[in-house]
Design a protein around this motif. Structure first.
Motif, PDB file in Angstrom:
ATOM      1  N   UNK A 396       0.755  -1.197   0.062  1.00 34.25           N
ATOM      2  CA  UNK A 396       0.069  -0.025   0.035  1.00 34.25           C
ATOM      3  C   UNK A 396       0.828   1.216  -0.008  1.00 34.25           C
ATOM      4  N   UNK A 397       1.933   1.259   0.221  1.00 34.24           N
ATOM      5  CA  UNK A 397       2.874   2.237   0.554  1.00 34.24           C
ATOM      6  C   UNK A 397       3.595   2.878  -0.600  1.00 34.24           C
ATOM      7  N   UNK A 398       3.523   1.876  -1.896  1.00 35.63           N
ATOM      8  CA  UNK A 398       4.032   2.039  -3.174  1.00 35.63           C
ATOM      9  C   UNK A 398       3.180   3.069  -3.859  1.00 35.63           C
ATOM     10  N   UNK A 399       3.660   4.028  -4.269  1.00 35.34           N
ATOM     11  CA  UNK A 399       2.856   5.170  -4.821  1.00 35.34           C
ATOM     12  C   UNK A 399       1.944   4.651  -6.183  1.00 35.34           C
ATOM     13  N   UNK A 400       0.949   5.161  -6.189  1.00 40.95           N
ATOM     14  CA  UNK A 400       0.205   4.602  -7.357  1.00 40.95           C
ATOM     15  C   UNK A 400       0.650   4.996  -8.599  1.00 40.95           C
ATOM     16  N   UNK A 401       1.186   5.889  -8.860  1.00 37.48           N
ATOM     17  CA  UNK A 401       1.808   6.451 -10.164  1.00 37.48           C
ATOM     18  C   UNK A 401       2.848   5.497 -10.878  1.00 37.48           C
ATOM     19  N   UNK A 424       9.899  -3.902  -4.638  1.00 40.50           N
ATOM     20  CA  UNK A 424       9.811  -2.615  -3.967  1.00 40.50           C
ATOM     21  C   UNK A 424       9.421  -2.931  -2.396  1.00 40.50           C
ATOM     22  N   UNK A 425       8.506  -4.110  -2.323  1.00 40.93           N
ATOM     23  CA  UNK A 425       7.811  -4.314  -1.134  1.00 40.93           C
ATOM     24  C   UNK A 425       8.492  -5.118  -0.252  1.00 40.93           C
ATOM     25  N   UNK A 426       9.749  -5.488  -0.965  1.00 39.15           N
ATOM     26  CA  UNK A 426      10.568  -6.663  -0.241  1.00 39.15           C
ATOM     27  C   UNK A 426      11.000  -6.185   1.235  1.00 39.15           C
TER      28      UNK A 426
END
Length: 532
Positions: A396-401, A424-426
Protein backbone atom coordinates in the motif's frame (compact mmCIF):
# COMPACT_ATOMS: atom_id res chain seq x y z
CA UNK A 1 2.55 27.55 28.05
CA UNK A 2 -0.26 27.02 25.54
CA UNK A 3 2.01 28.18 22.76
CA UNK A 4 4.69 25.79 23.95
CA UNK A 5 2.24 22.89 24.00
CA UNK A 6 0.99 23.76 20.51
CA UNK A 7 4.51 23.47 19.11
CA UNK A 8 4.44 19.74 19.92
CA UNK A 9 7.87 19.75 21.58
CA UNK A 10 6.58 18.26 24.90
CA UNK A 11 5.27 15.23 23.03
CA UNK A 12 8.59 14.84 21.25
CA UNK A 13 10.32 14.89 24.64
CA UNK A 14 7.86 12.37 26.06
CA UNK A 15 8.32 9.94 23.18
CA UNK A 16 12.08 10.33 23.40
CA UNK A 17 11.98 9.67 27.14
CA UNK A 18 9.79 6.61 26.63
CA UNK A 19 12.21 5.26 24.02
CA UNK A 20 15.16 5.87 26.33
CA UNK A 21 13.35 4.08 29.18
CA UNK A 22 12.59 1.06 26.98
CA UNK A 23 16.20 0.90 25.79
CA UNK A 24 17.44 1.15 29.38
CA UNK A 25 15.16 -1.68 30.51
CA UNK A 26 16.24 -3.83 27.58
CA UNK A 27 19.93 -3.22 28.19
CA UNK A 28 19.48 -3.92 31.91
CA UNK A 29 17.78 -7.22 31.16
CA UNK A 30 20.50 -8.25 28.72
CA UNK A 31 23.18 -7.12 31.18
CA UNK A 32 21.72 -9.19 34.04
CA UNK A 33 21.43 -12.26 31.82
CA UNK A 34 24.96 -11.93 30.46
CA UNK A 35 26.51 -11.22 33.87
CA UNK A 36 24.96 -14.29 35.45
CA UNK A 37 25.38 -16.47 32.35
CA UNK A 38 28.95 -15.67 31.34
CA UNK A 39 30.27 -15.92 34.91
CA UNK A 40 28.87 -19.43 35.37
CA UNK A 41 31.77 -21.18 33.62
CA UNK A 42 34.65 -19.26 35.21
CA UNK A 43 36.66 -21.52 37.60
CA UNK A 44 36.05 -20.09 41.07
CA UNK A 45 38.26 -20.58 44.09
CA UNK A 46 37.52 -23.33 46.58
CA UNK A 47 37.39 -21.73 50.03
CA UNK A 48 37.79 -23.71 53.26
CA UNK A 49 35.95 -22.37 56.33
CA UNK A 50 36.59 -23.61 59.87
CA UNK A 51 33.55 -22.95 62.03
CA UNK A 52 33.38 -22.28 65.75
CA UNK A 53 31.52 -25.54 66.38
CA UNK A 54 34.54 -27.49 65.04
CA UNK A 55 33.06 -28.40 61.67
CA UNK A 56 34.67 -27.55 58.32
CA UNK A 57 33.10 -26.48 55.03
CA UNK A 58 34.75 -26.40 51.61
CA UNK A 59 33.14 -24.92 48.52
CA UNK A 60 32.80 -22.06 46.07
CA UNK A 61 31.48 -18.74 47.39
CA UNK A 62 28.35 -18.00 45.39
CA UNK A 63 26.55 -15.16 47.18
CA UNK A 64 26.61 -12.94 50.25
CA UNK A 65 23.59 -11.28 51.84
CA UNK A 66 22.12 -10.01 55.06
CA UNK A 67 20.90 -12.76 57.38
CA UNK A 68 17.19 -12.09 58.05
CA UNK A 69 17.40 -13.92 61.42
CA UNK A 70 20.53 -12.48 63.04
CA UNK A 71 20.93 -9.20 61.16
CA UNK A 72 24.53 -10.07 60.21
CA UNK A 73 25.85 -11.31 56.92
CA UNK A 74 25.74 -14.85 55.69
CA UNK A 75 27.54 -16.61 52.86
CA UNK A 76 26.18 -19.09 50.36
CA UNK A 77 28.62 -21.85 49.47
CA UNK A 78 28.30 -24.34 46.67
CA UNK A 79 29.63 -27.31 48.64
CA UNK A 80 28.68 -29.82 45.88
CA UNK A 81 28.97 -33.52 47.01
CA UNK A 82 25.22 -33.93 46.54
CA UNK A 83 25.35 -37.68 47.10
CA UNK A 84 27.15 -37.12 50.44
CA UNK A 85 25.45 -34.05 51.94
CA UNK A 86 22.10 -34.34 50.14
CA UNK A 87 22.35 -30.76 48.85
CA UNK A 88 24.57 -28.62 46.63
CA UNK A 89 24.44 -25.36 48.60
CA UNK A 90 24.89 -24.35 52.22
CA UNK A 91 24.40 -21.05 54.08
CA UNK A 92 27.03 -20.06 56.68
CA UNK A 93 26.66 -17.12 59.06
CA UNK A 94 29.83 -15.01 59.14
CA UNK A 95 29.66 -14.93 62.95
CA UNK A 96 30.14 -18.72 63.00
CA UNK A 97 33.40 -18.60 61.01
CA UNK A 98 36.65 -18.90 63.00
CA UNK A 99 39.14 -19.03 60.09
CA UNK A 100 39.27 -18.98 56.29
CA UNK A 101 41.84 -20.45 53.90
CA UNK A 102 42.31 -21.31 50.23
CA UNK A 103 43.99 -24.75 50.02
CA UNK A 104 46.08 -25.12 46.89
CA UNK A 105 45.49 -28.87 46.62
CA UNK A 106 41.68 -28.73 46.77
CA UNK A 107 40.13 -30.40 43.72
CA UNK A 108 36.83 -30.00 41.93
CA UNK A 109 35.64 -33.04 40.00
CA UNK A 110 32.75 -32.77 37.55
CA UNK A 111 31.00 -36.12 37.32
CA UNK A 112 28.54 -37.57 34.82
CA UNK A 113 26.07 -38.15 37.65
CA UNK A 114 25.44 -36.62 41.10
CA UNK A 115 26.92 -33.25 40.16
CA UNK A 116 30.36 -31.98 41.23
CA UNK A 117 32.56 -33.39 43.98
CA UNK A 118 34.74 -31.07 46.05
CA UNK A 119 37.54 -32.37 48.27
CA UNK A 120 41.14 -33.50 48.25
CA UNK A 121 42.74 -36.19 46.09
CA UNK A 122 44.17 -39.01 48.21
CA UNK A 123 45.14 -41.77 45.77
CA UNK A 124 44.46 -43.23 42.33
CA UNK A 125 43.78 -46.90 41.60
CA UNK A 126 45.30 -47.41 38.17
CA UNK A 127 47.17 -50.74 38.33
CA UNK A 128 47.70 -52.02 34.81
CA UNK A 129 46.82 -48.66 33.33
CA UNK A 130 49.96 -46.66 34.14
CA UNK A 131 53.23 -47.49 35.85
CA UNK A 132 53.34 -45.77 39.23
CA UNK A 133 56.65 -43.94 39.04
CA UNK A 134 55.42 -40.94 40.98
CA UNK A 135 54.00 -40.40 44.44
CA UNK A 136 52.02 -37.32 43.45
CA UNK A 137 48.32 -38.35 43.21
CA UNK A 138 47.50 -35.39 40.95
CA UNK A 139 50.15 -36.36 38.38
CA UNK A 140 49.07 -39.99 38.61
CA UNK A 141 45.45 -38.99 38.00
CA UNK A 142 46.42 -36.89 34.96
CA UNK A 143 48.44 -39.75 33.46
CA UNK A 144 45.74 -42.31 34.21
CA UNK A 145 43.04 -40.21 32.49
CA UNK A 146 45.24 -39.77 29.43
CA UNK A 147 45.94 -43.51 29.29
CA UNK A 148 42.24 -44.23 29.71
CA UNK A 149 41.15 -42.06 26.79
CA UNK A 150 41.91 -44.59 23.97
CA UNK A 151 39.88 -47.26 25.79
CA UNK A 152 36.97 -44.86 26.24
CA UNK A 153 37.10 -43.99 22.54
CA UNK A 154 37.09 -47.72 21.68
CA UNK A 155 33.87 -48.12 23.69
CA UNK A 156 32.39 -45.11 21.86
CA UNK A 157 33.18 -46.80 18.53
CA UNK A 158 31.42 -49.94 19.76
CA UNK A 159 28.37 -47.86 20.68
CA UNK A 160 28.34 -46.33 17.21
CA UNK A 161 28.45 -49.77 15.58
CA UNK A 162 25.64 -50.95 17.86
CA UNK A 163 23.60 -47.89 16.88
CA UNK A 164 24.03 -48.74 13.18
CA UNK A 165 23.00 -52.37 13.79
CA UNK A 166 20.03 -51.25 15.85
CA UNK A 167 18.91 -48.97 13.01
CA UNK A 168 19.22 -51.79 10.45
CA UNK A 169 17.27 -54.16 12.71
CA UNK A 170 14.52 -51.57 13.20
CA UNK A 171 14.21 -50.96 9.46
CA UNK A 172 13.93 -54.70 8.85
CA UNK A 173 11.30 -54.98 11.59
CA UNK A 174 9.21 -52.32 9.85
CA UNK A 175 9.58 -54.08 6.48
CA UNK A 176 8.50 -57.37 8.01
CA UNK A 177 5.57 -55.63 9.67
CA UNK A 178 4.49 -54.17 6.33
CA UNK A 179 4.75 -57.54 4.55
CA UNK A 180 2.71 -59.21 7.29
CA UNK A 181 0.07 -56.49 6.99
CA UNK A 182 -0.17 -57.03 3.20
CA UNK A 183 -0.53 -60.78 3.57
CA UNK A 184 1.48 -63.06 5.79
CA UNK A 185 1.02 -66.20 3.67
CA UNK A 186 1.72 -64.69 0.24
CA UNK A 187 4.83 -62.93 1.56
CA UNK A 188 6.01 -65.81 3.71
CA UNK A 189 9.24 -66.31 1.77
CA UNK A 190 10.27 -62.67 1.97
CA UNK A 191 9.28 -62.50 5.62
CA UNK A 192 11.38 -65.55 6.42
CA UNK A 193 14.39 -64.15 4.59
CA UNK A 194 14.14 -60.76 6.29
CA UNK A 195 13.58 -62.38 9.69
CA UNK A 196 16.73 -64.47 9.30
CA UNK A 197 18.71 -61.36 8.31
CA UNK A 198 17.34 -59.47 11.29
CA UNK A 199 18.19 -62.32 13.66
CA UNK A 200 21.72 -62.28 12.33
CA UNK A 201 21.98 -58.54 12.96
CA UNK A 202 20.61 -58.92 16.48
CA UNK A 203 23.14 -61.68 17.18
CA UNK A 204 25.95 -59.34 16.13
CA UNK A 205 24.38 -56.60 18.28
CA UNK A 206 24.34 -58.87 21.34
CA UNK A 207 27.97 -59.85 20.75
CA UNK A 208 29.04 -56.21 20.62
CA UNK A 209 26.94 -55.47 23.71
CA UNK A 210 28.72 -58.21 25.68
CA UNK A 211 32.05 -56.94 24.44
CA UNK A 212 31.20 -53.41 25.54
CA UNK A 213 29.96 -54.55 28.96
CA UNK A 214 33.20 -56.46 29.54
CA UNK A 215 35.29 -53.40 28.65
CA UNK A 216 33.18 -51.15 30.87
CA UNK A 217 33.59 -53.57 33.78
CA UNK A 218 37.32 -53.56 33.20
CA UNK A 219 37.48 -49.76 33.22
CA UNK A 220 35.31 -49.54 36.35
CA UNK A 221 38.26 -50.85 38.39
CA UNK A 222 40.19 -47.61 37.83
CA UNK A 223 39.16 -45.16 40.54
CA UNK A 224 40.17 -41.97 42.26
CA UNK A 225 40.15 -41.94 46.08
CA UNK A 226 38.99 -38.60 47.49
CA UNK A 227 38.52 -37.05 50.92
CA UNK A 228 35.93 -34.35 51.59
CA UNK A 229 36.34 -31.43 53.99
CA UNK A 230 34.94 -33.46 56.88
CA UNK A 231 37.33 -36.38 56.32
CA UNK A 232 34.85 -38.70 54.58
CA UNK A 233 36.25 -41.04 51.94
CA UNK A 234 34.82 -41.31 48.45
CA UNK A 235 35.76 -43.40 45.44
CA UNK A 236 34.93 -42.10 41.96
CA UNK A 237 35.41 -44.20 38.83
CA UNK A 238 37.69 -42.51 36.33
CA UNK A 239 35.18 -43.14 33.53
CA UNK A 240 32.61 -41.13 35.51
CA UNK A 241 34.84 -38.07 35.62
CA UNK A 242 34.07 -35.45 32.98
CA UNK A 243 36.50 -32.79 34.14
CA UNK A 244 38.89 -32.34 37.07
CA UNK A 245 40.38 -29.03 38.23
CA UNK A 246 42.44 -27.49 41.02
CA UNK A 247 41.05 -23.96 40.69
CA UNK A 248 43.13 -22.57 43.61
CA UNK A 249 46.39 -23.33 41.81
CA UNK A 250 45.32 -22.51 38.25
CA UNK A 251 47.00 -19.66 36.41
CA UNK A 252 45.02 -17.05 34.50
CA UNK A 253 45.84 -18.77 31.20
CA UNK A 254 44.67 -22.12 32.59
CA UNK A 255 41.40 -20.57 33.75
CA UNK A 256 40.83 -18.99 30.33
CA UNK A 257 41.49 -22.36 28.67
CA UNK A 258 39.06 -24.08 31.07
CA UNK A 259 36.48 -21.37 30.38
CA UNK A 260 36.84 -21.85 26.61
CA UNK A 261 36.46 -25.61 27.01
CA UNK A 262 33.21 -25.12 28.92
CA UNK A 263 31.88 -22.83 26.17
CA UNK A 264 32.77 -25.48 23.57
CA UNK A 265 30.97 -28.11 25.62
CA UNK A 266 27.92 -25.86 25.95
CA UNK A 267 27.62 -25.33 22.19
CA UNK A 268 28.54 -28.79 20.88
CA UNK A 269 27.78 -31.48 23.48
CA UNK A 270 24.64 -33.19 24.74
CA UNK A 271 23.03 -32.32 28.09
CA UNK A 272 23.56 -34.31 31.28
CA UNK A 273 22.05 -34.49 34.76
CA UNK A 274 18.45 -33.85 33.66
CA UNK A 275 19.60 -30.95 31.43
CA UNK A 276 21.24 -29.07 34.33
CA UNK A 277 24.80 -29.83 33.16
CA UNK A 278 26.62 -30.43 29.90
CA UNK A 279 25.83 -28.93 26.52
CA UNK A 280 22.83 -27.54 24.71
CA UNK A 281 23.55 -28.57 21.14
CA UNK A 282 20.27 -30.54 20.62
CA UNK A 283 18.24 -27.59 21.91
CA UNK A 284 20.18 -25.08 19.77
CA UNK A 285 19.77 -27.28 16.69
CA UNK A 286 16.05 -27.80 17.32
CA UNK A 287 15.41 -24.07 17.87
CA UNK A 288 17.25 -22.99 14.72
CA UNK A 289 15.66 -25.68 12.53
CA UNK A 290 12.19 -24.93 13.85
CA UNK A 291 12.57 -21.20 13.11
CA UNK A 292 13.90 -21.89 9.60
CA UNK A 293 11.08 -24.32 8.80
CA UNK A 294 8.54 -21.88 10.21
CA UNK A 295 9.93 -19.14 7.94
CA UNK A 296 9.77 -21.42 4.89
CA UNK A 297 6.11 -22.21 5.59
CA UNK A 298 5.03 -18.78 6.79
CA UNK A 299 6.66 -16.39 4.29
CA UNK A 300 5.23 -17.67 0.94
CA UNK A 301 1.76 -18.19 2.34
CA UNK A 302 1.68 -14.78 4.01
CA UNK A 303 2.97 -12.95 0.92
CA UNK A 304 0.52 -14.68 -1.45
CA UNK A 305 -2.40 -13.94 0.86
CA UNK A 306 -1.38 -10.28 1.19
CA UNK A 307 -0.90 -9.87 -2.58
CA UNK A 308 -4.36 -11.28 -3.24
CA UNK A 309 -5.99 -9.07 -0.62
CA UNK A 310 -4.23 -5.91 -1.83
CA UNK A 311 -3.98 -6.34 -5.58
CA UNK A 312 -6.76 -8.68 -6.71
CA UNK A 313 -9.57 -8.91 -4.13
CA UNK A 314 -12.47 -6.50 -4.53
CA UNK A 315 -13.08 -4.19 -1.58
CA UNK A 316 -16.29 -5.75 -0.33
CA UNK A 317 -17.76 -7.07 2.88
CA UNK A 318 -15.95 -10.39 2.60
CA UNK A 319 -12.55 -8.74 2.08
CA UNK A 320 -13.08 -6.45 5.05
CA UNK A 321 -14.10 -9.42 7.22
CA UNK A 322 -10.97 -11.31 6.15
CA UNK A 323 -8.79 -8.32 7.06
CA UNK A 324 -10.49 -8.03 10.45
CA UNK A 325 -9.97 -11.77 11.02
CA UNK A 326 -6.28 -11.53 10.12
CA UNK A 327 -5.77 -8.58 12.46
CA UNK A 328 -7.55 -10.40 15.28
CA UNK A 329 -5.60 -13.61 14.70
CA UNK A 330 -2.41 -11.74 15.60
CA UNK A 331 -3.80 -11.25 19.11
CA UNK A 332 -4.99 -14.80 19.81
CA UNK A 333 -3.13 -16.46 22.74
CA UNK A 334 -0.44 -18.81 21.52
CA UNK A 335 -1.73 -21.75 23.56
CA UNK A 336 -4.88 -21.66 21.42
CA UNK A 337 -2.72 -22.22 18.36
CA UNK A 338 -1.12 -25.14 20.16
CA UNK A 339 -4.47 -26.78 20.81
CA UNK A 340 -5.50 -26.15 17.21
CA UNK A 341 -2.20 -27.63 15.94
CA UNK A 342 -2.71 -30.72 18.08
CA UNK A 343 -6.21 -31.28 16.75
CA UNK A 344 -5.73 -30.26 13.11
CA UNK A 345 -2.12 -31.14 12.26
CA UNK A 346 -1.30 -33.99 14.66
CA UNK A 347 -4.59 -35.85 15.05
CA UNK A 348 -6.16 -34.73 11.76
CA UNK A 349 -3.49 -34.65 9.04
CA UNK A 350 -0.94 -36.78 10.91
CA UNK A 351 -3.50 -39.43 11.80
CA UNK A 352 -4.69 -39.54 8.16
CA UNK A 353 -1.11 -39.93 6.89
CA UNK A 354 -0.62 -42.84 9.28
CA UNK A 355 -3.82 -44.47 8.03
CA UNK A 356 -2.77 -44.02 4.37
CA UNK A 357 0.97 -44.69 4.39
CA UNK A 358 1.86 -46.44 7.65
CA UNK A 359 -1.16 -48.59 8.62
CA UNK A 360 1.04 -51.54 9.55
CA UNK A 361 2.69 -49.55 12.36
CA UNK A 362 -0.55 -48.61 14.11
CA UNK A 363 -1.44 -48.13 16.92
CA UNK A 364 2.11 -46.75 17.21
CA UNK A 365 1.88 -43.39 15.39
CA UNK A 366 4.44 -42.10 12.91
CA UNK A 367 3.11 -38.67 11.94
CA UNK A 368 0.11 -38.87 14.28
CA UNK A 369 2.18 -37.56 17.17
CA UNK A 370 4.03 -34.35 17.88
CA UNK A 371 7.12 -33.58 15.81
CA UNK A 372 9.20 -30.77 14.36
CA UNK A 373 7.02 -30.61 11.21
CA UNK A 374 3.80 -30.01 13.11
CA UNK A 375 5.51 -27.58 15.49
CA UNK A 376 6.83 -25.53 12.58
CA UNK A 377 3.45 -25.47 10.87
CA UNK A 378 1.71 -24.44 14.09
CA UNK A 379 4.12 -21.56 14.60
CA UNK A 380 3.81 -20.62 10.92
CA UNK A 381 0.07 -20.35 11.45
CA UNK A 382 0.70 -18.24 14.55
CA UNK A 383 3.03 -15.80 12.80
CA UNK A 384 1.50 -15.61 9.32
CA UNK A 385 -0.86 -12.71 10.28
CA UNK A 386 2.23 -10.59 11.00
CA UNK A 387 3.63 -11.33 7.53
CA UNK A 388 0.26 -10.63 5.86
CA UNK A 389 -0.19 -7.28 7.59
CA UNK A 390 3.40 -6.16 6.94
CA UNK A 391 3.27 -7.19 3.28
CA UNK A 392 -0.07 -5.55 2.66
CA UNK A 393 1.07 -2.29 4.30
CA UNK A 394 4.26 -2.37 2.28
CA UNK A 395 2.36 -2.81 -0.98
CA UNK A 396 0.00 0.00 0.00
CA UNK A 397 2.93 2.36 0.59
CA UNK A 398 4.07 2.12 -3.05
CA UNK A 399 2.91 5.24 -4.92
CA UNK A 400 0.00 4.67 -7.27
CA UNK A 401 1.86 6.42 -10.09
CA UNK A 402 4.39 3.57 -10.28
CA UNK A 403 1.64 1.04 -10.97
CA UNK A 404 -0.03 3.28 -13.55
CA UNK A 405 3.29 4.03 -15.23
CA UNK A 406 4.10 0.34 -15.57
CA UNK A 407 0.67 -0.45 -17.01
CA UNK A 408 0.87 2.54 -19.36
CA UNK A 409 4.11 1.15 -20.78
CA UNK A 410 2.33 -2.07 -21.75
CA UNK A 411 3.22 -4.34 -18.83
CA UNK A 412 0.56 -6.73 -17.61
CA UNK A 413 -0.72 -6.63 -14.05
CA UNK A 414 1.20 -9.79 -13.19
CA UNK A 415 4.41 -8.37 -14.69
CA UNK A 416 3.91 -5.15 -12.72
CA UNK A 417 3.41 -7.19 -9.58
CA UNK A 418 6.41 -9.50 -9.92
CA UNK A 419 8.92 -7.07 -11.44
CA UNK A 420 7.96 -3.75 -9.81
CA UNK A 421 5.75 -4.06 -6.75
CA UNK A 422 7.10 -7.13 -4.97
CA UNK A 423 10.78 -6.07 -5.24
CA UNK A 424 9.88 -2.63 -3.90
CA UNK A 425 7.83 -4.21 -1.09
CA UNK A 426 10.64 -6.59 -0.07
CA UNK A 427 11.93 -4.40 2.81
CA UNK A 428 8.45 -4.37 4.34
CA UNK A 429 8.07 -8.11 3.81
CA UNK A 430 11.39 -8.69 5.52
CA UNK A 431 10.22 -6.53 8.43
CA UNK A 432 7.25 -8.86 8.90
CA UNK A 433 9.53 -11.90 8.65
CA UNK A 434 11.90 -10.49 11.29
CA UNK A 435 9.01 -9.90 13.70
CA UNK A 436 7.61 -13.39 13.07
CA UNK A 437 11.02 -15.04 13.57
CA UNK A 438 11.55 -13.24 16.87
CA UNK A 439 8.14 -14.29 18.13
CA UNK A 440 8.48 -17.89 16.93
CA UNK A 441 11.87 -18.33 18.61
CA UNK A 442 10.45 -17.28 21.98
CA UNK A 443 7.15 -19.16 21.90
CA UNK A 444 6.97 -22.19 24.20
CA UNK A 445 3.33 -22.86 25.06
CA UNK A 446 2.20 -24.25 21.65
CA UNK A 447 5.39 -26.27 21.27
CA UNK A 448 4.73 -28.11 24.53
CA UNK A 449 1.63 -29.58 22.92
CA UNK A 450 2.82 -30.35 19.40
CA UNK A 451 6.31 -31.75 19.59
CA UNK A 452 8.95 -30.35 21.94
CA UNK A 453 10.29 -32.66 24.67
CA UNK A 454 12.55 -32.44 27.70
CA UNK A 455 15.20 -34.75 26.23
CA UNK A 456 15.23 -36.03 22.64
CA UNK A 457 17.33 -39.19 22.18
CA UNK A 458 18.08 -38.38 18.51
CA UNK A 459 18.21 -35.24 16.41
CA UNK A 460 15.72 -34.64 13.56
CA UNK A 461 18.76 -34.72 11.25
CA UNK A 462 21.19 -37.68 11.10
CA UNK A 463 23.13 -39.87 8.66
CA UNK A 464 20.29 -42.30 7.97
CA UNK A 465 18.04 -41.90 4.91
CA UNK A 466 16.03 -39.63 4.42
CA UNK A 467 18.49 -37.71 6.68
CA UNK A 468 15.92 -35.13 7.85
CA UNK A 469 13.18 -36.84 9.88
CA UNK A 470 10.22 -34.49 10.07
CA UNK A 471 8.28 -36.78 12.40
CA UNK A 472 10.79 -36.73 15.26
CA UNK A 473 10.36 -34.77 18.45
CA UNK A 474 12.98 -32.16 19.27
CA UNK A 475 14.42 -29.95 22.01
CA UNK A 476 13.93 -26.19 22.21
CA UNK A 477 15.81 -23.53 24.18
CA UNK A 478 12.61 -21.85 25.39
CA UNK A 479 11.22 -25.11 26.77
CA UNK A 480 14.64 -25.89 28.21
CA UNK A 481 14.48 -22.66 30.25
CA UNK A 482 11.05 -23.59 31.57
CA UNK A 483 12.04 -27.17 32.35
CA UNK A 484 15.35 -26.43 34.07
CA UNK A 485 14.16 -23.32 35.87
CA UNK A 486 10.80 -24.52 37.13
CA UNK A 487 10.61 -28.31 36.84
CA UNK A 488 14.09 -29.35 37.96
CA UNK A 489 14.29 -31.11 41.35
CA UNK A 490 17.33 -28.97 42.19
CA UNK A 491 16.27 -25.49 41.06
CA UNK A 492 19.07 -23.67 42.92
CA UNK A 493 21.78 -25.68 41.17
CA UNK A 494 20.06 -25.26 37.81
CA UNK A 495 19.68 -21.47 38.10
CA UNK A 496 22.95 -20.61 36.26
CA UNK A 497 21.93 -22.85 33.37
CA UNK A 498 18.71 -20.84 33.03
CA UNK A 499 20.74 -17.65 32.49
CA UNK A 500 23.05 -19.41 30.03
CA UNK A 501 20.15 -20.81 28.01
CA UNK A 502 18.40 -17.43 28.02
CA UNK A 503 21.59 -15.81 26.75
CA UNK A 504 21.82 -18.35 23.93
CA UNK A 505 18.19 -17.84 22.94
CA UNK A 506 18.67 -14.07 22.82
CA UNK A 507 21.84 -14.56 20.76
CA UNK A 508 20.00 -16.75 18.22
CA UNK A 509 17.21 -14.18 17.89
CA UNK A 510 19.74 -11.35 17.45
CA UNK A 511 21.77 -13.28 14.85
CA UNK A 512 18.71 -14.33 12.84
CA UNK A 513 17.21 -10.84 12.98
CA UNK A 514 20.55 -9.24 12.04
CA UNK A 515 20.85 -11.42 8.94
CA UNK A 516 17.29 -10.54 7.91
CA UNK A 517 17.89 -6.82 8.60
CA UNK A 518 21.07 -6.92 6.51
CA UNK A 519 19.15 -8.49 3.63
CA UNK A 520 16.37 -5.90 4.05
CA UNK A 521 18.89 -3.05 3.93
CA UNK A 522 20.39 -4.34 0.71
CA UNK A 523 16.94 -4.62 -0.87
CA UNK A 524 16.01 -1.15 0.35
CA UNK A 525 19.07 0.30 -1.36
CA UNK A 526 18.13 -1.37 -4.63
CA UNK A 527 14.45 -0.45 -4.55
CA UNK A 528 13.99 2.88 -2.78
CA UNK A 529 10.37 3.29 -1.76
CA UNK A 530 8.42 5.20 0.81
CA UNK A 531 9.19 5.40 4.52
CA UNK A 532 7.41 2.18 5.50
Amino acid sequence: MKTYLKTGEPFVLLTGAALALVLLMTMTLIGVVMTNGLGYFWPRELVRYELKDGSVALGQLVASEKNPDTGGHRLQLKVSNRDVFGQDFRWIDEQEISSRSIPKNAVLIERKEHGNYVGFLKNVQAEGLVSETTGDPWELLTRARSALQPRVEAIAELKEKMSDLNHEAEQLRLKILKLEYNGRQQNAASIGELTATRENILTRFDALNEQMSARQTELAAFKAELVDAGGGLKEVELTEIVRVQRPNSMSLAAKIAAYAERIRELLLDDPRESNTEGGLFPAIFGTVMMVLLMSVFSLPFGVIAAVYLREYAKDGLLTRMVRIAVNNLAGVPSIVYGVFGLGFFVYGIGGSLDQLFFPERLPTPTFGTGGILWSSLTLALLTVPVVIIATEESLASIPRGIREGSLALGATKFQTLTRILLPMATPGIMTGLILSMARAAGEVAPLMIVGVVKLAPTLPFDGYFPFFHMDRKFMHLGFHIYDVGFQSPNVEAAKPMVYVTTMLLIAIVIVASSLAIRFRTRMRKRYVTSNF
